[in-house]
Design an enzyme around this catalytic site. Structure first.
Site, mmCIF file in Angstrom:
data_model
loop_
_atom_site.group_PDB
_atom_site.id
_atom_site.type_symbol
_atom_site.label_atom_id
_atom_site.label_comp_id
_atom_site.label_asym_id
_atom_site.label_seq_id
_atom_site.Cartn_x
_atom_site.Cartn_y
_atom_site.Cartn_z
ATOM 1 N N TRP A 137 20.654 72.543 31.372
ATOM 2 C CA TRP A 137 19.693 73.255 31.766
ATOM 3 C C TRP A 137 19.106 74.099 30.591
ATOM 4 O O TRP A 137 19.494 75.052 30.070
ATOM 5 C CB TRP A 137 19.829 74.460 33.114
ATOM 6 C CG TRP A 137 18.779 75.111 33.352
ATOM 7 C CD1 TRP A 137 17.944 74.669 34.630
ATOM 8 C CD2 TRP A 137 18.100 76.496 33.111
ATOM 9 N NE1 TRP A 137 17.012 75.586 35.010
ATOM 10 C CE2 TRP A 137 17.044 76.610 33.903
ATOM 11 C CE3 TRP A 137 18.544 77.223 32.085
ATOM 12 C CZ2 TRP A 137 16.335 77.712 34.094
ATOM 13 C CZ3 TRP A 137 17.603 78.472 32.018
ATOM 14 C CH2 TRP A 137 16.458 78.740 32.999
ATOM 15 N N ASN B 223 27.988 75.667 27.089
ATOM 16 C CA ASN B 223 27.261 76.524 28.446
ATOM 17 C C ASN B 223 27.082 78.098 27.792
ATOM 18 O O ASN B 223 28.055 78.722 27.642
ATOM 19 C CB ASN B 223 28.024 76.467 29.945
ATOM 20 C CG ASN B 223 27.391 77.355 30.634
ATOM 21 O OD1 ASN B 223 26.252 77.642 30.772
ATOM 22 N ND2 ASN B 223 28.106 77.682 31.740
ATOM 23 N N GLU C 144 12.176 85.574 52.042
ATOM 24 C CA GLU C 144 13.181 84.246 52.006
ATOM 25 C C GLU C 144 12.622 83.094 52.232
ATOM 26 O O GLU C 144 12.852 81.936 51.958
ATOM 27 C CB GLU C 144 14.598 84.583 52.715
ATOM 28 C CG GLU C 144 15.560 83.466 52.596
ATOM 29 C CD GLU C 144 15.979 83.052 51.405
ATOM 30 O OE1 GLU C 144 15.793 83.759 50.274
ATOM 31 O OE2 GLU C 144 16.615 81.930 51.188
ATOM 32 N N LYS D 15 12.182 80.029 50.036
ATOM 33 C CA LYS D 15 12.776 78.503 50.032
ATOM 34 C C LYS D 15 11.417 77.566 49.982
ATOM 35 O O LYS D 15 11.520 76.620 49.251
ATOM 36 C CB LYS D 15 13.091 78.241 51.505
ATOM 37 C CG LYS D 15 14.532 79.019 51.800
ATOM 38 C CD LYS D 15 15.524 78.278 51.273
ATOM 39 C CE LYS D 15 15.920 78.907 49.915
ATOM 40 N NZ LYS D 15 16.666 80.016 49.772
ATOM 41 N N HIS E 88 -4.388 95.664 52.550
ATOM 42 C CA HIS E 88 -4.427 96.525 51.222
ATOM 43 C C HIS E 88 -4.894 95.529 50.078
ATOM 44 O O HIS E 88 -4.398 95.916 48.997
ATOM 45 C CB HIS E 88 -3.348 97.325 51.180
ATOM 46 C CG HIS E 88 -3.261 98.389 52.118
ATOM 47 N ND1 HIS E 88 -4.054 99.254 52.164
ATOM 48 C CD2 HIS E 88 -2.333 98.449 53.090
ATOM 49 C CE1 HIS E 88 -3.758 100.084 53.441
ATOM 50 N NE2 HIS E 88 -2.526 99.319 54.130
ATOM 51 N N LYS F 299 21.452 76.042 39.734
ATOM 52 C CA LYS F 299 22.165 76.670 40.930
ATOM 53 C C LYS F 299 22.754 78.273 40.470
ATOM 54 O O LYS F 299 22.670 78.948 41.117
ATOM 55 C CB LYS F 299 22.924 75.925 41.767
ATOM 56 C CG LYS F 299 23.770 76.641 43.048
ATOM 57 C CD LYS F 299 23.499 75.899 44.156
ATOM 58 C CE LYS F 299 23.833 76.277 45.335
ATOM 59 N NZ LYS F 299 22.956 77.300 46.000
HETATM 60 C C1 F6R Z 1 17.397 80.565 45.971
HETATM 61 C C2 F6R Z 1 18.427 80.398 44.980
HETATM 62 C C3 F6R Z 1 18.424 81.588 43.817
HETATM 63 C C4 F6R Z 1 19.670 82.241 43.995
HETATM 64 C C5 F6R Z 1 19.917 83.216 42.657
HETATM 65 C C6 F6R Z 1 21.063 84.189 42.721
HETATM 66 O O1 F6R Z 1 17.644 79.466 46.953
HETATM 67 O O2 F6R Z 1 19.489 79.802 45.104
HETATM 68 O O3 F6R Z 1 17.311 82.244 44.221
HETATM 69 O O4 F6R Z 1 19.862 83.111 45.194
HETATM 70 O O5 F6R Z 1 19.747 82.611 41.586
HETATM 71 O O6 F6R Z 1 22.014 83.143 42.424
HETATM 72 P P1 F6R Z 1 23.633 83.905 43.282
HETATM 73 O O7 F6R Z 1 23.516 84.227 44.664
HETATM 74 O O8 F6R Z 1 24.540 82.623 43.021
HETATM 75 O O9 F6R Z 1 23.865 85.076 42.330
#
Ligand code: F6R
Length: 614
Positions: free
Chosen positions: A77, A103, A487, A491, A510, A609
């Site tokens: 990434w 990483n 949320e 999504k 507003h 992720k």
């Molecule tokens: C949305 C998503 C991201 C994570 C964010 C925090 O679907 O997956 O917005 O929620 O990067 O990640 P965590 O929860 O692993 O700290």
């Protein structure tokens, strides 16, 4: 962010590396590469784009590559340097004898690069990682000892890293080390596996050791030596991994996201199990080690999180304030860490994270910890860095979440907040017993209600087809469902790339109302309760500006059919618990729109992720 794998043993490394990378694809998928040692020669294979491209490249030379029983691999990434083949890992040095995967971010790479260039190193990529390859090679040239070379190099590196290193002259050794980035070593019979995360190795072994910061593992097929950066020998702490390989299968669903949405009824049951045993019994939350007097004396709670976890935290704020009467501030971790924050020992700081590895949240909780606050972590990964920093740890037991878009982990976090709020309210006596009992009863009934939503998806599918070609989307709600609107919008934008925004319905007039016309869908979250009429009237205002109206509701009110073009229905539910139910159709809506548009549901562009860089 970025995934690392490594293997040393008696089997061919190729398939183990490719398989491991497949299971780490959720960490990034801009480019990928492996390094192996065939006939005493380190060889690199790399490809831009999805992992399949690397698989195609290695397939061309499979019989040859398969000979190697040692190898390292990487899925990227991009942080420094575009996602090209040249910038893909592994990286090497001038002579090509060293290969490393990395990483993290090397913060002083510019200074290191300038120094190494003066010494004659020729850089091929724009990455920060390549400096480390040259640095290790130059140290090895002096020491002829790979572990020593890595140790000396790591003393010069500033920043975060998990590294795996091989060298042509030491063909039976892999070195693994880390600082502020996760790395674990899986232990087999005459073999070792290295990975950024459990999914890469769980198929092969359940025995593993998590490396701590500044530890260096020296691995040969038959030995593992663990040392620290000052050369002290350490005793490895070997653990049984708490995961099953089956978690990584789609179980017949087209995408992991759809499977994970459908797992939510059981996720709720798992989170409640053993904690909420009966409606008329107190919630048991032994995980919270803060003693009862300190809970009674808490004057403030701060919750830090990012993305979806931040939205779960916003639901948490609402219910803790409602039931416990404690002031709760919720802040994105990335903001919290760059300002003066006021915390003390009467402040409880809660970190929420699916992965437990989000760099900004780790920094935020460390900052709060240094000021004496009790740190409570709500995470899906009890084996994560954040979990290890916790004074109290609530593992949310959603199981491994593979899809980049978080769904079931959000559900598990939200339910954990309900349990925490009830637990603290029972200690403080801050709310009438009947109110808590009503909420507990609703919690127990929730899994069946989610199942009902999942078995009647037609409304959502119709709505998805109707609105899939919209360029923009607005979600409105008030009160406890404002985080649901945020949320739902997150999504949708994550996996369909539609510009979606969540607003409190009262804010519409507003400013945002200026955007409304016949091309703008407005989805109103209309749950019966204190703010139902208010949202209805905000929806009328939007309709009067020709917006295309969608309702997500548990109301049978007949006037809704005139106002809304699409109605997505959910079962009766107490307003206080409604965020846990209302989010499910919104997850499905995002899923079906993305699928209809032919997008890559589980691996949306530009995302990863686990965001392990600040
Ligand atoms: C949305 C998503 C991201 C994570 C964010 C925090 O679907 O997956 O917005 O929620 O990067 O990640 P965590 O929860 O692993 O700290």
């Amino acid at each position: 962010m970025c995934g690392i794998v490594g293997y040393i043993g008696n089997k061919s490394a190729l398939d183990i590396l490719l398989d491991g990378l497949t299971n780490l694809e959720y960490r990034g998928y801009d480019s990928a590469g492996i390094a192996v040692n065939v006939d005493n020669q380190v060889e690199l294979y790399k490809a831009e784009g999805k992992l399949q491209n690397l698989k195609d490249v290695t397939a061309l030379n499979r019989a040859h590559i398969e000979k190697s029983t040692i190898g390292i691999g990487h899925i990227r990434w991009a942080t420094h340097g575009a996602p090209t083949k040249t910038n893909a890992h592994p990286h090497s040095c001038n002579c090509g004898r060293v290969a490393i995967v990395h990483n993290g971010i090397i913060e002083n790479y510019k200074e290191l690069r300038a120094k190494l260039e003066k010494q004659g190193c020729v850089f091929r990529s724009q990455t920060d990682t390549e400096t480390v390859a040259h640095l290790i090679a130059s140290k090895f040239a002096n020491t002829k000892d790979l572990a020593e070379a890595v140790k000396l190099a790591s003393k010069e590196i500033e920043g975060a890293y998990a590294l795996c290193v091989i060298h042509q002259d030491v063909k039976d050794t892999i070195i693994a080390t880390r600082r502020n980035a996760p790395l674990l070593v899986g232990i087999g019979e005459g073999e070792y596996y290295i990975a950024s995360d459990v999914p890469a190795i769980i198929k092969y072994t359940k025995k593993a050791m998590y490396l701590d910061d500044n530890q260096i593992a020296v691995l040969t097929p038959n030995s593992m030596k663990l040392i620290d950066i000052d050369n002290n020998a350490l005793t490895p702490k070997i653990e049984e991994l708490p995961w099953e390989p089956v978690a990584l299968s789609k179980m017949g669903y087209k995408h992991f996201m759809l499977k994970e949405i459908h797992e939510q009824p059981n996720v709720v049951r798992n989170v409640l199990a053993g904690k909420l045993r009966a409606i008329d019994e107190n919630v048991i939350l032994n995980e919270v080690t803060l003693d009862k007097d300190r809970i009674k004396n808490l004057n403030r709670i701060q919750i830090v999180a990012c993305g979806t976890s931040l939205h779960a935290a916003m639901v948490g704020k609402y219910i803790i304030e409602q039931y416990c009467g404690i002031v709760v501030d919720v802040e994105p971790s990335s903001e919290y860490i760059y300002r003066k924050t006021i915390t003390d020992k009467n402040t409880l700081v809660i970190g929420v994270s699916q992965s437990g590895e989000t760099a900004d949240t780790i920094t935020a909780i460390r900052q709060a910890k240094s000021k004496g606050s009790h740190i409570l972590i709500i995470t899906n990964r009890p084996d994560s860095t954040m979990a290890r920093e916790a004074d109290s740890l609530i593992p949310v037991s959603a199981g491994i979440e593979v899809s980049v878009a978080a769904t079931k982990s959000y559900m598990a976090q939200v339910i954990s907040f309900y349990l925490l709020a009830i637990y603290m309210a029972e200690i403080k006596g801050s709310v009438a017993v009947q109110d808590l009992e009503r909420l507990k009863k609703e919690l127990v009934l929730l899994p069946q209600k989610i199942e009902k939503v999942l078995s009647h998806k037609e409304d959502v599918q119709v709505c998805a087809r109707k609105f899939a070609n919209s360029k923009d989307f607005i979600f409105i709600a008030r009160g406890i469902n404002f985080p649901t609107a945020l949320e739902g919008a997150l999504k949708l934008k994550e996996i369909s790339y539609i510009n979606a925004t969540g607003y409190t319905a009262g804010e519409l007039k507003h400013g945002p109302i200026a955007m409304l016309d016949e091309s703008m869908p407005v989805l109103s979250i209309l749950v019966k309760g204190g703010v139902y009429e208010k949202i209805l009237s905000n929806s009328e205002e939007a309709k009067a500006r020709n917006a295309r109206m969608i309702a997500l509701t548990n109301s049978e009110d007949t006037k809704l059919t005139d106002l809304f073009e699409c109605i997505i229905r959910i079962p009766e539910i107490d307003e206080m618990l409604s965020p846990a139910l209302a989010i499910v159709p919104l997850q499905l809506l995002a899923y079906y729109i993305s699928e209809f548009l032919g997008k890559d549901v589980d691996q949306p562009r530009n995302l990863a992720k686990s965001v392990t860089v600040e």
